[in-house]
Structure formats: C-alpha cells, structure tokens
Design an enzyme around this catalytic site. Sequence first.
Site, short mmCIF file in Angstrom:
data_model
loop_
_atom_site.label_atom_id
_atom_site.label_comp_id
_atom_site.label_asym_id
_atom_site.label_seq_id
_atom_site.Cartn_x
_atom_site.Cartn_y
_atom_site.Cartn_z
N SER A 205 -144.58 -31.08 -26.20
CA SER A 205 -144.36 -30.53 -24.85
C SER A 205 -145.70 -30.12 -24.24
O SER A 205 -146.61 -29.67 -24.96
CB SER A 205 -143.46 -29.31 -24.91
OG SER A 205 -143.44 -28.64 -23.66
N TYR B 157 -141.03 -21.33 -28.51
CA TYR B 157 -140.97 -22.77 -28.19
C TYR B 157 -142.39 -23.34 -28.10
O TYR B 157 -142.69 -24.40 -28.67
CB TYR B 157 -140.23 -22.98 -26.87
CG TYR B 157 -140.09 -24.42 -26.43
CD1 TYR B 157 -139.18 -25.27 -27.06
CD2 TYR B 157 -140.86 -24.94 -25.40
CE1 TYR B 157 -139.05 -26.60 -26.66
CE2 TYR B 157 -140.74 -26.25 -25.00
CZ TYR B 157 -139.83 -27.09 -25.63
OH TYR B 157 -139.71 -28.40 -25.23
#
Length: 259
Positions: free
Chosen positions: A154, A168
Amino acid sequence: MNKQIQTAAASASTSTLASKVAFVQGGSRGIGAAIVQRLAAEGVTVAFTYVTSPDKAQALVSRVEAAGGRALAIQADSTDAAALQQAIRLAAETFGRLDILVNNAGVLAIGPIDEFKLEDLDRTLAVNVRSVVVATQAAVRYMGEGGRVISIGSTNADRIPFAGGAVYAMSKSALVGLTKGLARDLGPRGITVNNVQPGPVDTDMNPANSDFAASLTGLMALPRYGKAEEIASFVAYLAGPEAGYITGANLMIDGGFSA
Ligand SMILES: NC(=O)c1ccc[n+]([C@@H]2O[C@H](COP(=O)([O-])OP(=O)(O)OC[C@H]3O[C@@H](n4cnc5c(N)ncnc54)[C@H](OP(=O)(O)O)[C@@H]3O)[C@@H](O)[C@H]2O)c1
C-alpha cells in the site's frame, strides 16, 4: 464460439503469459478478483483463494471460463498456514507447474491506538504479513527461472495522512523490507520479487463514495480513486517477461497520493 470467447482465445494465444500458472491469495473480490480476471485474459491458468465469499469466487470462475480461460477457486484462510500451503500444493499439482504468486489478501482495521484491539493487531499481521512469507515459501518450491512473486502492499507504507491507520501502515511497511530481502534470496534462481503499492482503490475495503474517500482525493495529484483493473494491469506487466529486470522494487501506483 461467440465473439467474446474468440477475442479472449485470440489474445491468450499471442500473450507472453500463455501457458503460465498463477496462484492469487485472496481473489474473490476487489483488486484480487481484477487480477485473476486480467491474468486469465492473458492466457494464465489462475488458482485463487477465498474465505467468506464463495458465491463471488464461483461467479468469477464462471466469468473466466465464459471468456475461454481457466480458473480454480480454493477456500483457504491465509491466517491458517497449513491451509494456505495445501492450497498452493493443490494448484501446482492440479496444473503441473506454478510460475506466478500474487499475495493480495489483506485486511484493514482502523482505530485510535488507545482503543486498538490486540486481536485486530494479530489478524492484521497474520493476513497482511505472515501469509506473504508462508505463501512465498510454499510457492517458490515449484518455481524456476522466470518465476514471479508479486505482493500487494500500500502507498500507506510511505504516507499515512489520517489517524487510526498505524497498524495497517506498519503491516504494509513490513512488505517493503520483505520484498527487498526476498529479492536477494531468489534472484540467483531467476525469480523476481516485487511489491505493488496502490493508492486508494474503489473496493469493498475502501469505497469511493464515502466521506473518508472525499477527504483522501483532495490529497492526490489525480483527484480520484483508482480502479481495481488499473492495479491488475500493472500486476500483469510485472508477471510478464518484459518486467524481467525489475526486482526488489516497491512500486507506487497511487494517483500521486505520495507525490
Ligand atoms: N482498496 C484500497 O484502497 C487498497 C489500497 C492499497 C492497498 N490495498 C490492498 O490491496 C489488497 C486487496 O484489497 P481490496 O481493496 O481488494 O480488499 P477487499 O475488497 O476487502 O477484498 C479482500 C480480498 O481478500 C480476501 N481475503 C481477506 N482476508 C483473507 C484471508 N484471511 N484469507 C484469504 N483471503 C482473504 C477476501 O476474500 P473473501 O471475500 O472470500 O473473504 C477478498 O477476496 C489488500 O492487501 C489491501 O490491503 C487496497
């Protein structure tokens, strides 16, 4: 043969990926499903896993087959190492080879650090990090020269411009170092290892029609969410022979989110 099948068959026969076999961790929905569909359209035989979406997984297999491709859906939770290893073995033995691994399965738990639940921490690390190591270890046993390991990280490994995403971001940052280290391990065997780092992409995980989405698009060079197909086309490029000199790379495809 209808026109759609003829087109798929024609593109498969000329594709540099025809006759390859791929395994996609987490392919029933979102970015993973787009990757399954794109690789299959390039002539790749694709095995993919799912957990909670059997109907979507089966519908995806039907779509691939209707377009003249080959896909196999396997129920296997990426947090269960034995199930994941068994799924990879099943794919390699069913199709006689394994050339491409895509580590796409991922979860997003958002919350302020004071309240962040330890079970969410453990699940995030199990799906987003541990399963990538487990799957890579299992898959490369079957790969030779030209093998491909592609993870979906990401852009949040680099930029996390909102509160609550620390765990995350940590999980996706782990893939940055893992990708570099694995590239060193596997380079001498002709296997490349890369980490694709999407920006916001319109999926169930991160719908483009939310207030959160509106706050993010204002931060981007291209003020819009990405499409799953835009990530899938990049993955297909990395899977092919033209990307043979790219390895150990963490590659942003994020609409300028991190620019
Ligand atoms: N969407 C974004 O904005 C964005 C941005 C950057 C990176 N990413 C990353 O891209 C990847 C895909 O995200 P997405 O947006 O497509 O997510 P999504 O819409 O929530 O889909 C997640 C997929 O992963 C599967 N999955 C989840 N947990 C799993 C597990 N334990 N074992 C096996 N499969 C599992 C799901 O399968 P079932 O439905 O069958 O359970 C589903 O197919 C993730 O790694 C995510 O972190 C997404």
